[in-house]
Enzyme design. Structure first.
Site, mmCIF file in Angstrom:
data_model
loop_
_atom_site.group_PDB
_atom_site.id
_atom_site.type_symbol
_atom_site.label_atom_id
_atom_site.label_comp_id
_atom_site.label_asym_id
_atom_site.label_seq_id
_atom_site.Cartn_x
_atom_site.Cartn_y
_atom_site.Cartn_z
ATOM 1 N N ASP A 289 -16.301 -1.233 -0.985
ATOM 2 C CA ASP A 289 -14.952 -1.685 -1.330
ATOM 3 C C ASP A 289 -14.091 -1.904 -0.094
ATOM 4 O O ASP A 289 -12.958 -2.381 -0.208
ATOM 5 C CB ASP A 289 -14.272 -0.696 -2.284
ATOM 6 C CG ASP A 289 -14.245 0.726 -1.746
ATOM 7 O OD1 ASP A 289 -15.333 1.289 -1.555
ATOM 8 O OD2 ASP A 289 -13.147 1.268 -1.509
ATOM 9 N N LYS B 72 0.856 -1.185 0.000
ATOM 10 C CA LYS B 72 0.000 0.000 0.000
ATOM 11 C C LYS B 72 0.892 1.235 0.000
ATOM 12 O O LYS B 72 1.727 1.397 0.890
ATOM 13 C CB LYS B 72 -0.897 -0.022 1.243
ATOM 14 C CG LYS B 72 -1.967 1.047 1.302
ATOM 15 C CD LYS B 72 -2.888 0.772 2.485
ATOM 16 C CE LYS B 72 -3.993 1.788 2.582
ATOM 17 N NZ LYS B 72 -4.911 1.487 3.720
#
EC number: 2.7.7.-
Length: 495
Positions: free
Chosen positions: A253, A116
């Protein structure tokens, strides 16, 4: 396309890329100028069969920053859609992240290794693809605290500094989080697949095989798949509620099919008890407030159900090419209708354990929450104080709630205890944490880390990953935030 690769650090597969064409784009990460691994989760590394010492090397820093993929690896940015604050976005995807591949841990479980902050992908929508050190350490800290609390969650393997500055409100040091998950398949993944059409059934079959293998050969597997996901999410949210955790951005999501907590952006733990508590700066309407989390997850699961209608319809429709759409909607709706009952039953179990009673007396739980709502005591501290009350130490509770306000409830509570007061107090301490990632302490630790000092972060991490083990020397870590801190405190996504 190769599905198995080996480097000196990782043995990786990528069955997602192998089996689900159209659900991702290739991505190799953006070069970091001077990567350095700052924090490594040694226990998780060992669980994954990795050499924790080797993760501190320059080679590891190159890989964990996204600068260099593991040799031969199929690295990708995953595609998904999602409803964000109720509005549908047809294409979201990994805007600043990539899936390095999958590891098989020492118990034989397949786990994603995901980066990430590794750079701008095709899904970035104008973002820079980078991440700052504060939000990445925040996710590391809070996800590991959640794991220590026994709550299903993604895990943090490492945080790697990039050697570069990223521009947010000010320039901040850049960093990349290496995240481990059962998978990164979300409700939004299915929303995307439904819109694409062809990938829907392969995605469902892949997900069932990976997360619910007992359903692979079932004739009604898609319907039972939905029920299994509903059950896991009901359990997960009940665990959040029981510890006062507020996710902050429960878009579809950010709702996993595996039942793990994912994406620790503007999340926080509640200090003073107030069901309407919101910390996220972007949640201006309180959509994702503490008390709204169960119905919001139910809403997200309704979107998941819509994605499964074509598959369930075909299974119910026999020889019909389209299938029984009306029957599918009815069957899925019936399962969804039980979500809140499932959640409420799990949450009631948690709260009975938190107050040490075995009888199913919801009025006792509700009445305690009424007192707490009126007087706003520290949520975490209240349950530890109740255990101390049973040991004859009344001061902690008196510091939180006026005695005359709670005395009638205490009399009813003592009459409902199933065991001796001493044994009940010990049992309560085993389920009620004394240490959580308190917002003011997280803020202090991350400010110091951003300035280059990781000592406060490491200390706080060591405390919150032993949440039930009281230590008199750590009293400051059990205290709520000072009033001047708590007033107006907000959390941010860190994007």
């Amino acid at each position: 396309m190769s599905s198995s690769t080996t480097s000196t650090l990782f043995t990786l597969e990528n069955t997602y890329a192998r089996d689900l064409e159209g659900m991702y784009v290739p991505f190799t990460g953006t070069h970091a100028s001077n990567p350095e691994v700052l924090v490594v989760n040694t226990a998780l590394a060992e669980e994954l069969g990795l050499d924790a010492d080797a993760l501190h090397t320059p080679e590891a820093a190159e890989i964990l920053s996204g600068s260099v993929p593991p040799e031969g690896a199929t690295t990708i940015a995953m595609a998904y859609a999602g409803h964000q604050f109720g509005g549908y976005q047809p294409l979201l995807g990994d805007g600043r992240a990539m899936l390095l591949g999958e590891l098989v841990d020492t118990d034989g479980n397949r786990r994603d290794l995901h980066l990430k902050g590794s750079g701008r992908t095709r899904f970035s929508r104008g973002g820079d693809g980078r991440a700052a050190i504060g939000p990445m350490l925040r996710e590391y800290l809070i996800s590991e605290a959640m794991h220590a609390l026994g709550i299903p969650t993604t895990r943090a393997l490492a945080v790697t500094a990039t050697g570069e500055q990223v521009q947010r409100d000010t320039a901040e040091p850049g960093a990349v989080l290496a995240r481990v998950a059962s998978s990164h398949i979300r409700v939004g993944t299915f929303e995307f697949a439904l819109r694409q059409g062809d990938p829907l059934q392969p995605l469902a079959d892949y997900t069932i095989a990976r997360h619910y293998p007992e359903l692979v050969d079932a004739d009604d597997r898609y319907l039972r798949f939905f029920e299994a996901v509903v059950d896991r999410q009901a359990s997960l949210v009940a665990q959040w509620m029981a510890v006062g955790f507020i996710h902050g951005v429960l878009n579809t999501d950010n709702t996993t099919i595996s039942g793990e907590t994912i994406d620790y952006g503007p999340c926080a733990f509640m200090d003073a008890y107030d069901p309407a508590t919101v910390f996220s700066s972007i949640d201006v309407q309180g959509r994702y407030a503490y008390t709204n989390q169960p119905p919001v997850i139910g809403w997200n699961l309704a979107r998941f159900a819509e994605s499964l209608i074509p598959l369930v319809a075909k299974q119910l429709g026999g020889d019909s090419e389209v299938g029984d759409t009306d029957g599918a909607i009815t069957a899925l709706t019936d399962i969804l209708a039980a979500f809140l009952d499932r959640h409420d039953a799990r949450l009631a179990e948690h709260f009975r354990a938190k107050i040490g009673v075995a009888v199913d007396d919801q009025d006792l739980v509700d009445d305690l929450q009424t007192v707490m709502r009126e007087h706003r005591p520290d949520f975490t501290g209240t349950f530890r104080a109740l255990a101390e009350e049973l040991r004859g130490n009344s001061r902690p509770l008196d510091d939180l709630i006026p005695r005359d306000a709670i005395a009638p409830w205490l009399s009813r509570w003592r009459a409902a205890l199933a065991d001796t007061e001493s044994a009940t107090a010990d049992a309560m301490d085993r389920v009620n944490p004394i240490y959580i990632p308190r917002n003011h302490l997280v803020d202090i630790a991350l400010r110091a880390a951003t300035a280059g000092d990781l000592e406060k972060f490491q200390m706080l991490l060591s405390v919150v990953t032993r949440p039930f083990d009281a230590d008199p020397a750590l009293g400051a870590y059990a205290q709520p935030a000072p009033d001047e801190f708590g007033q107006g405190f907000q959390t941010f996504c860190g994007t």
